[in-house]
Design a protein around this motif. Structure first.
Motif, PDB file in Angstrom:
ATOM      1  N   THR A 317       2.798  14.066  78.888  1.00 50.03           N
ATOM      2  CA  THR A 317       2.243  15.303  78.143  1.00 50.03           C
ATOM      3  C   THR A 317       1.301  16.115  79.006  1.00 50.03           C
ATOM      4  N   GLY A 318       0.767  15.700  80.213  1.00 55.79           N
ATOM      5  CA  GLY A 318      -0.527  16.380  80.973  1.00 55.79           C
ATOM      6  C   GLY A 318       0.036  17.335  82.095  1.00 55.79           C
ATOM      7  N   LYS A 319       1.199  17.679  81.946  1.00 52.76           N
ATOM      8  CA  LYS A 319       2.125  18.305  83.126  1.00 52.76           C
ATOM      9  C   LYS A 319       1.403  19.574  83.547  1.00 52.76           C
ATOM     10  N   ASP A 320       0.881  20.363  82.645  1.00 55.88           N
ATOM     11  CA  ASP A 320       0.102  21.520  82.845  1.00 55.88           C
ATOM     12  C   ASP A 320      -1.463  21.242  83.007  1.00 55.88           C
ATOM     13  N   ARG A 325      -2.490  16.941  87.119  1.00 56.24           N
ATOM     14  CA  ARG A 325      -1.609  17.099  88.456  1.00 56.24           C
ATOM     15  C   ARG A 325      -2.475  16.544  89.854  1.00 56.24           C
ATOM     16  N   THR A 326      -3.767  16.822  89.835  1.00 53.73           N
ATOM     17  CA  THR A 326      -4.658  16.330  90.997  1.00 53.73           C
ATOM     18  C   THR A 326      -4.459  15.071  90.916  1.00 53.73           C
ATOM     19  N   ALA A 327      -4.543  14.249  89.856  1.00 50.00           N
ATOM     20  CA  ALA A 327      -4.380  12.689  89.953  1.00 50.00           C
ATOM     21  C   ALA A 327      -3.279  11.947  90.320  1.00 50.00           C
TER      22      ALA A 327
END
Length: 418
Positions: A317-320, A325-327
């Motif tokens: 759910t957190g692709k954006d 992304r950094t993690a």
């Protein structure tokens, strides 16, 4: 062997006067290998079974008939021919869908799950995951076995044995869990003995086994999943907490001199990273597990929920989200460093990833493969295939493999005791 299947074969006298035993007696030693070939899907037909065993077609037929009489496999004597094929198709072989099962259980930091698993690695029935883990292993394993007994009663199946997967190195030959840190169990808990006692007290009368969960996951994947066909298979996985590894060499788990091989979670991948419970710092165990991902993404973990589930959901759910992304990139790079070191040491012909590592591979496959290739000598020479594990409950299936092994070794002898 079985009197019904062997009847009427008779002894045969050759021209030299020697007496040959009946086909079934000649094929006695082939029963186990034949069952394993069908179990792992490597002998889908009688023709393939004949070739793999190196016996005559008649002997292969007698062996298959005996396995069918034992309720372990099914023979389709009239399979439909493929379009355009010539000649009569060979008898098709498959595991018996209504045959015996193994009771399999997996215990982890978020609870436990119990299943019944048939031949072929097929999960027949499973309990919902239990989210309560008691600090006393005897209480937990008693509940595990009771849940398994309820499944058996409902299914009406014959049980051949019981297998347990635990998130700890399991020392051999005594079967003690040396470091079940995420369970709050005492170090050195005799889990195999406790599990066997619970199975016996439940009146099951079957052998009981226990081993490390990632080892068992690798075994299951090698026989039924993403590792099929690999000779030297490396498996690295992170489940609910921590990181584990396993190595299958020539079809056999490499467990070391005392069952403690492949503790890959304590490879250092970030020298300035988090303190690890082993006493070091920046180990895979604390740098690439679900908790590490949630923290790196700036999320506060829900202590009452599954960390693995939370991390997977965040990846999806957190692709954006820039923090996610950094993690993701940070964990992929650390995982790649660890895998590269293992490739340099072990030179596997395939790597499979499970748990959150499987999700990280799905999220950034090219980045992960590039890190491994760039940091490993063997990776530069052509690359090592890195694949996702494909079995949904591979540690459960692997626990069942422990219970099925005596049957695979000696079908008649093992089933005579059940």
């Amino acid at each position: 062997m079985g009197g019904r299947a062997a009847s009427g074969t008779g002894s045969q006298t050759t021209g030299g006067g020697t007496v040959r035993p009946p086909r079934l007696e000649r094929g006695r030693s082939a029963l186990g290998p034949a069952l394993e070939l069908v179990h792992t899907g490597r002998a889908p037909t009688r023709a393939v079974l004949t070739a793999e065993l190196g016996v005559t077609r008649a002997t292969a037929g007698a062996v298959a008939a005996e396995l069918e009489a034992l309720g372990l496999i099914r023979i389709d004597a009239r399979p439909s021919a493929a379009a355009g094929s010539q000649g009569r198709p060979s008898h098709r072989l498959s595991v018996a869908e209504d045959g015996p099962v193994a009771l399999a259980a997996q215990v982890h930091s978020d609870g436990y799950r119990v299943a019944l698993v048939g031949l072929g690695g097929r999960v027949v029935a499973t309990t919902p995951g239990c989210a309560i883990i008691d600090p006393d292993p005897a209480d937990v394993l008693r509940s595990v076995v009771e849940a398994g007994v309820r499944l058996l009663r409902t299914s009406g199946r014959v049980c051949v044995g019981a297998g347990l997967a635990v998130p700890s190195a399991v020392a051999e030959p005594d079967g003690t869990a040396l470091n079940p840190l995420h369970l709050a169990w005492p170090a050195g808990s005799p889990v195999r003995e406790i599990f066997a006692d619970c199975v016996r007290e439940a009146g099951l009368g079957v052998p009981a086994f226990a081993a490390n969960d990632v080892n068992l996951g690798a075994l299951a994947e090698h026989r039924h999943g993403a590792g099929r066909g690999a000779r030297d298979l490396l498996c690295v996985a992170t489940g609910h907490r921590g990181v584990g590894g396993a190595l299958v060499l020539d079809g056999h788990l490499h467990t070391g001199s005392s069952g403690l091989a492949l503790e890959v979670g304590h490879l250092t991948v970030n020298p300035e990273g988090r303190p690890c419970h082993c006493g070091s710092r920046g180990c895979l165990d604390v740098e690439t597990d679900p908790l590490a991902f949630l923290v790196a993404a700036g999320r506060t973990p829900d202590a009452d929920g599954s960390l693995l589930h939370q991390a997977r959901e965040l990846l999806l759910t957190g692709k954006d989200d820039p923090a996610v992304r950094t993690a993701t990139e940070a964990l992929v790079d650390r995982l790649g460093l660890g895998l590269a070191g293992l490739v340099n040491i072990l030179n596997p012909d395939r790597i499979i990833l499970g748990g959150l590592h499987r999700a990280l591979l799905d999220a950034a496959p090219e980045r992960l493969r590039a890190v491994v290739a760039d940091r490993s000598l063997w990776g530069r020479s052509g690359g090592v295939p890195i694949l996702a594990c494909t079995l949904d409950h591979n540690s459960l299936v692997g626990a069942a493999e422990l219970a099925w092994q005596p049957v695979l070794d000696d079908p008649l002898g093992a089933l005579a005791t059940t």
